[in-house]
Design a protein around this motif. Structure first.
Motif, PDB file in Angstrom:
ATOM      1  N   GLN A 229      47.161  21.525  14.151  1.00  0.00           N
ATOM      2  CA  GLN A 229      46.263  20.665  14.918  1.00  0.00           C
ATOM      3  C   GLN A 229      45.105  21.462  15.514  1.00  0.00           C
ATOM      4  O   GLN A 229      43.938  21.062  15.416  1.00  0.00           O
ATOM      5  CB  GLN A 229      47.048  19.964  16.034  1.00  0.00           C
ATOM      6  CG  GLN A 229      46.371  18.729  16.578  1.00  0.00           C
ATOM      7  CD  GLN A 229      47.318  17.893  17.408  1.00  0.00           C
ATOM      8  OE1 GLN A 229      48.270  18.400  18.004  1.00  0.00           O
ATOM      9  NE2 GLN A 229      47.080  16.588  17.476  1.00  0.00           N
ATOM     10  N   SER A 233      41.146  21.481  14.633  1.00  0.00           N
ATOM     11  CA  SER A 233      40.223  21.186  15.726  1.00  0.00           C
ATOM     12  C   SER A 233      39.101  22.228  15.761  1.00  0.00           C
ATOM     13  O   SER A 233      37.921  21.884  15.943  1.00  0.00           O
ATOM     14  CB  SER A 233      40.967  21.174  17.065  1.00  0.00           C
ATOM     15  OG  SER A 233      40.083  20.905  18.135  1.00  0.00           O
ATOM     16  N   LEU A 257      43.240  16.359  10.603  1.00  0.00           N
ATOM     17  CA  LEU A 257      43.482  16.551  12.037  1.00  0.00           C
ATOM     18  C   LEU A 257      44.379  15.442  12.571  1.00  0.00           C
ATOM     19  O   LEU A 257      43.953  14.286  12.669  1.00  0.00           O
ATOM     20  CB  LEU A 257      42.154  16.556  12.798  1.00  0.00           C
ATOM     21  CG  LEU A 257      42.240  16.677  14.327  1.00  0.00           C
ATOM     22  CD1 LEU A 257      42.878  18.011  14.728  1.00  0.00           C
ATOM     23  CD2 LEU A 257      40.860  16.534  14.959  1.00  0.00           C
ATOM     24  N   PRO A 258      45.642  15.759  12.921  1.00  0.00           N
ATOM     25  CA  PRO A 258      46.534  14.738  13.485  1.00  0.00           C
ATOM     26  C   PRO A 258      46.012  14.244  14.833  1.00  0.00           C
ATOM     27  O   PRO A 258      45.361  14.976  15.574  1.00  0.00           O
ATOM     28  CB  PRO A 258      47.868  15.496  13.656  1.00  0.00           C
ATOM     29  CG  PRO A 258      47.767  16.680  12.751  1.00  0.00           C
ATOM     30  CD  PRO A 258      46.317  17.053  12.734  1.00  0.00           C
TER      31      PRO A 258
END
Length: 378
Positions: A229, A233, A257-258
Motif C-alpha cells: 500500500q 502510494s 493501490l488498495p
C-alpha cells in the motif's frame, strides 16, 4: 428567521460544503474502476457517498439548532448508549466483520461504526465533566481521575474490535480538552507517560500492528506484501508532480493501490492534481483549524470552549494522521481523511460534530449582536 440568518456562520458552512463536494468528486475519480469491477457500475461508491453527505448535512442542520448546553444535560444516557453499542459490536453474530475487524453494527442494508459515535460523545462528556470540575480539578481522585476511567473503558472496547487508530484519535481530542481544564502539570505528565507507554505496548502487541510498523519503517523490504500500500502510494505521489496527471487519470487506482477511495484517497489526489491538490486540501483544513480556534476564543463559557476546541482538534488531528500515513511519515492507522474520504459513519459523525461547532458559533454571534444593540441603545 431573519435573526437566525444573521447568526448563521456562512464562512464555516461554505467551507465544509466545499470540502464535502471536493471529496465527493475525488471519491468518484478514485473509485470508478474498482466500482465497475466489483459492482458493475462506475458510480456505485459515488451514489452512496452522496447519500451519506445528504444525510450528514440534514443532521448538521438539526444539530446546529440544538443548544449545545442541552447535549451536556443528557450526557449520562449518551455515555450509557455508547457503551451498549460498543459492547454489541463485540457480540458474535451481531457485530459486522470487514477486513478482519469487527467494528460495525448493521441496521437493515446500512452499517455504521459505534467507534465513530464515540468520538463525539466522549468529547461532549469530557467538555461537560471538566467544565464542571474546574473548581477542584487539582484534586486527583475527585476532579482529575473519574472521566479518565470512563475514557479508559471506552478505549478498551474500541481496541477489542480492534481499532487502535480511532482509539488514539479519541484520546488526543479528549487530551486536548484535559489540557485546557487547568489540571496540574504533574498529573498531566504522569497521564501522558502512561498513555504513550500504553499505546506503544498495544502497537507492538499484535502481529498485524507489528507488520504495519515494519512496513512504515521500510516498505520496500516487502513491496508485494505488507509494504504494498505504501509503495504504491509513493508511486502515486511521485507521478503527480506539481500539476498532476489530470483529474480521472490516475493509474494507481486501477487495482494497484488498495483502499484508494478510503484511507489512501490523498495519494490519488496527489497523483491526479499534484502539489496543487495538496495545497487545496491543506488550505481547507488550515482554514477549518483557524475557524475553529476563532469560535473557541469567542465562546464565553468553559463547556462551549472545551467542546469547540475538542471538535476542531479531533478533525484536524485525524487529517494529520491520514496525511502522515499516506506519505509514510506516520504508521498506517486506517484513519480516513475527514469530509473527503469515502465512508458513511465518518461523514455523518464529522458533520454532526461540526453542527455543534456551528451552534456554538451562532450563540457567540447572538451574544455579540445583543451586546452591540445594548451599546447602540445606551
Amino acid at each position: 428567521m431573519k435573526n437566525i440568518m444573521k447568526r448563521w456562520d456562512f464562512g464555516l458552512f461554505t467551507l465544509i460544503l466545499l470540502m464535502a463536494l471536493f471529496g465527493l468528486m475525488m471519491v468518484y475519480s478514485s473509485s470508478f474502476p474498482y466500482a465497475i469491477l466489483q459492482h458493475g457500475e462506475d458510480n456505485y461508491f459515488f451514489n452512496r457517498q452522496l447519500i451519506w453527505i445528504v444525510v450528514g448535512f440534514v443532521i448538521f442542520f438539526v444539530v446546529s439548532f440544538i443548544p449545545y448546553q442541552l447535549l451536556g444535560k443528557f450526557i449520562a444516557p449518551l455515555i450509557l448508549l455508547l457503551i451498549v453499542l460498543l459492547g454489541l459490536v463485540l457480540v458474535p453474530g451481531i457485530g459486522v466483520e470487514r477486513n478482519y475487524s469487527t467494528r460495525w453494527l448493521g441496521v437493515g442494508p446500512f452499517v455504521f461504526q459505534p467507534s465513530e459515535i464515540a468520538k463525539l460523545i466522549m468529547l461532549i462528556y469530557f467538555a461537560k465533566a471538566y467544565s464542571n470540575k474546574r473548581n477542584y480539578i487539582g484534586e486527583f481522585s475527585r476532579g482529575f481521575l473519574p472521566p479518565l476511567l470512563i475514557l479508559a473503558f471506552v478505549f478498551f472496547l474500541i481496541i477489542m474490535q480492534p481499532d487502535l487508530g480511532t482509539g488514539i484519535s479519541i484520546i488526543i481530542a479528549c487530551g486536548g480538552v484535559l489540557l485546557l481544564s487547568g489540571a496540574k502539570w504533574q498529573h498531566l505528565g504522569v497521564l501522558g507517560g502512561l498513555a504513550v507507554s500504553g499505546v506503544a505496548m498495544l502497537a507492538f502487541s499484535a502481529d498485524y500492528r507489528m507488520d504495519r510498523m515494519t512496513s512504515f519503517v521500510d516498505p520496500f523490504a516487502d513491496p508485494l506484501g505488507q509494504g504494498l500500500q505504501l509503495v504504491n502510494s509513493y508511486i502515486a505521489i511521485g507521478t503527480g508532480g506539481f500539476t498532476g496527471e489530470g483529474l480521472g487519470n490516475s493509474i494507481q487506482k486501477m487495482g494497484y493501490l488498495p483502499e484508494a477511495h478510503t484511507d489512501f484517497i490523498m495519494a490519488i489526489i496527489l497523483e491526479e492534481l499534484g502539489i496543487i491538490g495538496l495545497i487545496i486540501v491543506m488550505g481547507m483544513f488550515v482554514t477549518f483549524l483557524l475557524k475553529g480556534f476563532d469560535i473557541f476564543k469567542k465562546t464565553p463559557n468553559y463547556f462551549g470552549k472545551f467542546l469547540a476546541f475538542g471538535i476542531t482538534i479531533q478533525i484536524c488531528f485525524q487529517a494529520i494522521l491520514n496525511l502522515g500515513s499516506v506519505s509514510g511519515l506516520l504508521p498506517i492507522t486506517g484513519i480516513t481523511l475527514p469530509l473527503i474520504s469515502y465512508g458513511g459513519s465518518s461523514m455523518v459523525i464529522t458533520l454532526a460534530g461540526i453542527g455543534m461547532l456551528m451552534n456554538i458559533s451562532m450563540q457567540n454571534n447572538k451574544a455579540e449582536q445583543q451586546n452591540s444593540e445594548e451599546k447602540n441603545s445606551a
